[in-house]
Design an enzyme around this catalytic site. Structure first.
Site, PDB file in Angstrom:
ATOM      1  N   ASP A  43      -8.040   7.843  -9.824  1.00 37.02           N
ATOM      2  CA  ASP A  43      -7.548   6.923  -8.803  1.00 37.02           C
ATOM      3  C   ASP A  43      -6.450   6.086  -9.451  1.00 37.02           C
ATOM      4  O   ASP A  43      -6.718   5.224 -10.282  1.00 37.02           O
ATOM      5  CB  ASP A  43      -8.692   6.036  -8.309  1.00 37.02           C
ATOM      6  CG  ASP A  43      -8.237   4.992  -7.295  1.00 37.02           C
ATOM      7  OD1 ASP A  43      -7.026   4.943  -6.983  1.00 37.02           O
ATOM      8  OD2 ASP A  43      -9.087   4.217  -6.817  1.00 37.02           O
ATOM      9  N   HIS A  58     -13.290   1.284  -6.867  1.00 39.31           N
ATOM     10  CA  HIS A  58     -13.079   0.852  -5.486  1.00 39.31           C
ATOM     11  C   HIS A  58     -13.997   1.690  -4.602  1.00 39.31           C
ATOM     12  O   HIS A  58     -14.320   2.832  -4.931  1.00 39.31           O
ATOM     13  CB  HIS A  58     -11.611   1.086  -5.119  1.00 39.31           C
ATOM     14  CG  HIS A  58     -11.177   0.519  -3.813  1.00 39.31           C
ATOM     15  ND1 HIS A  58     -11.466   1.125  -2.608  1.00 39.31           N
ATOM     16  CD2 HIS A  58     -10.448  -0.589  -3.502  1.00 39.31           C
ATOM     17  CE1 HIS A  58     -10.931   0.425  -1.625  1.00 39.31           C
ATOM     18  NE2 HIS A  58     -10.307  -0.623  -2.132  1.00 39.31           N
ATOM     19  N   GLN A  68      -3.964   1.405  -8.610  1.00 35.22           N
ATOM     20  CA  GLN A  68      -3.589   0.172  -9.294  1.00 35.22           C
ATOM     21  C   GLN A  68      -2.773   0.419 -10.564  1.00 35.22           C
ATOM     22  O   GLN A  68      -2.347  -0.542 -11.207  1.00 35.22           O
ATOM     23  CB  GLN A  68      -4.851  -0.622  -9.657  1.00 35.22           C
ATOM     24  CG  GLN A  68      -5.652  -1.091  -8.463  1.00 35.22           C
ATOM     25  CD  GLN A  68      -4.904  -2.084  -7.594  1.00 35.22           C
ATOM     26  OE1 GLN A  68      -4.046  -2.826  -8.066  1.00 35.22           O
ATOM     27  NE2 GLN A  68      -5.239  -2.119  -6.311  1.00 35.22           N
ATOM     28  N   CYS A 105     -13.615  -4.706  -2.157  1.00 34.48           N
ATOM     29  CA  CYS A 105     -14.034  -3.310  -1.976  1.00 34.48           C
ATOM     30  C   CYS A 105     -14.585  -2.731  -3.274  1.00 34.48           C
ATOM     31  O   CYS A 105     -14.323  -1.575  -3.614  1.00 34.48           O
ATOM     32  CB  CYS A 105     -12.880  -2.455  -1.455  1.00 34.48           C
ATOM     33  SG  CYS A 105     -12.301  -2.942   0.177  1.00 34.48           S
ATOM     34  N   LYS A 138       1.494   0.148  -2.303  1.00 30.09           N
ATOM     35  CA  LYS A 138       1.271  -0.733  -3.453  1.00 30.09           C
ATOM     36  C   LYS A 138       2.445  -0.726  -4.430  1.00 30.09           C
ATOM     37  O   LYS A 138       2.490  -1.545  -5.352  1.00 30.09           O
ATOM     38  CB  LYS A 138      -0.027  -0.343  -4.173  1.00 30.09           C
ATOM     39  CG  LYS A 138      -1.284  -0.596  -3.349  1.00 30.09           C
ATOM     40  CD  LYS A 138      -2.542  -0.304  -4.132  1.00 30.09           C
ATOM     41  CE  LYS A 138      -3.784  -0.307  -3.257  1.00 30.09           C
ATOM     42  NZ  LYS A 138      -4.104  -1.617  -2.665  1.00 30.09           N
TER      43      LYS A 138
END
Length: 417
Positions: A206, A129, A209, A372, A232
């Site tokens: 990261d 991202h 997700q 993104c 999220k």
């Protein structure tokens, strides 16, 4: 009820927006999840029963607010298995930010800038991202370091050879997404972290997700720092989390300065407060933090393993159904079981924005654009794509509506034949 049975849905009733709009098939949870009533209630409860600034008062309301924020830190630490040798959650390793993007910027500037020098390398993946690319671009530009990319093979995998080649003696920091927000694939974080530590590099993950969709154990992953967003996983917007090993966080200078991140201030100097307050300048969104804890509690009450199993079944069904349409071009692996929540695709000859707009006429909400992740799409030779992403509150009917909607889109452009 078997929660992995995607023809049944015991969850939508818990989500006010979904319950009040039964006609809506919301398939954009990779962008933001819907909020259960428990989260909305928690935010209101904070303001109605303990509305005071944490850390800033010795009166009862402020003390209670402080205690609840500290309890949420420990809850999050337990949720990602950030525990000590005794199995005790290390809440002091949890830093609250506005979102995962801010958490990654914090790491890039307060870990990256002091560590990196001319000729050093930062390794990211081509799947990242923008939030995990642009901060490193900027820091590398300032320090003279070089940004190096892990690139996947034809199966959308980072091979051991690629990992060994790109992470080498010059590598000082490795920062990689655990799950791609476009491809939906899970990356071999433990293997990448092992290689990073072999060459003496820091490992940053990261988890935006991954944390909402799979059980996380930061120790098993081998990472040094992990960033993710509350929104999220069903929490409010505006709350991010950075977890880091205590010694690494202690070594990092503050990112933002101001109130509450100091121990003392003179006219010409200041002494920083200990972690995590050192990184939390100014008034935090205390109600949002409290409600993020409620979001995690809701997930745990449903049984996280059951939710993960259900989402895997939903994502597999989604990928299978998309693959069955002759006019669909899959973006990413064709193996249904490899998708974690997100599946990207294109409709032959039809721009993704047109696809999304026409689907919206059928009350099906998907994402369209570059997500993104422009370097990834450029690497794959496309400019944009459609993306459908599921969460446990979806069901078979949501996906079937998408498939029917895509047939409608195709017919709009090509006629009923």
């Amino acid at each position: 009820m078997d929660t992995s049975d995607i023809t049944q849905n015991p969850y939508k009733k818990d989500f006010p927006l979904l319950a009040s709009h039964p006609e809506l098939s919301f398939l954009d949870s990779a962008a933001t999840a819907q909020r259960p009533a428990a989260v909305l209630d928690a935010e209101r409860t904070f303001y109605e029963t303990m509305n005071a600034n944490p850390l800033r008062g010795l009166y009862k309301l402020s003390v209670e607010a402080t205690q609840e924020i500290d309890a949420t830190r420990e809850h999050i630490a337990r949720f990602i298995d950030a525990t000590n040798e005794k199995g005790e959650p290390q809440g002091s390793e949890i830093v609250f930010t506005r979102n995962a993007s801010e958490a990654l910027n914090l790491v890039a500037w307060t870990l990256g800038k002091p560590v990196l020098h001319e000729g050093d390398e930062v390794c990211v993946s081509i799947m990242e991202h923008h939030s995990n690319i642009i901060p490193w671009q900027q820091v590398c530009r300032e320090t003279g370091a070089k940004l190096v990319y892990l690139r996947f093979d034809e199966g959308f995998r980072f091979t051991p050879e690629e990992i060994a080649t790109k992470i080498g003696p010059k590598t000082k920091i490795v920062s990689v997404t655990q799950v791609s927000n476009v491809l939906g694939v899970e990356n071999p974080i433990a293997e990448i972290a092992k290689r990073a530590h072999e060459v003496g590099a820091y490992m940053v993950v990261d988890g935006a997700q991954s944390v909402p969709h799979m059980k996380i154990d930061v120790k098993a992953m081998g990472t040094d720092l992990l960033a993710f967003s509350g929104h999220k996983l069903g929490g409010p917007m505006g709350i991010g989390v950075l977890w880091g090993k205590a010694d690494i966080l202690d070594s990092m200078p503050p990112f933002l300065t101001g109130g509450e991140m100091i121990d003392s201030v003179t006219e010409q100097d200041a002494v920083w407060a200990p972690v995590p307050q050192k990184f939390e300048a100014g008034t935090q969104d205390a109600a949002g933090i409290y409600a993020t804890g409620a979001a995690i509690s809701y997930l745990e009450e449903q049984g996280f393993d059951a939710l993960e199993s259900r989402e895997r079944a939903l994502a597999s069904y989604l990928a299978e159904q998309l693959e069955s349409l002759p006019f669909i071009e899959m973006v990413g692996p064709k193996e249904p079981e490899r998708h974690v929540s997100a599946v990207s695709f294109n409709v032959q000859g039809i721009h993704p924005h047109d696809v999304a707009s026409l689907l919206d006429m059928r009350n099906v909400a998907i994402r369209a654009g570059h997500h993104c992740a422009q370097p990834l799409l450029t690497y794959m030779g496309i400019s944009s794509s459609c993306r459908a992403s599921v969460a446990f509150y979806n069901d078979k009917e949501d996906i079937d509506r998408l498939i029917d909607g895509l047939t409608f889109v195709w017919q709009v452009f090509h006629g009923s034949n």
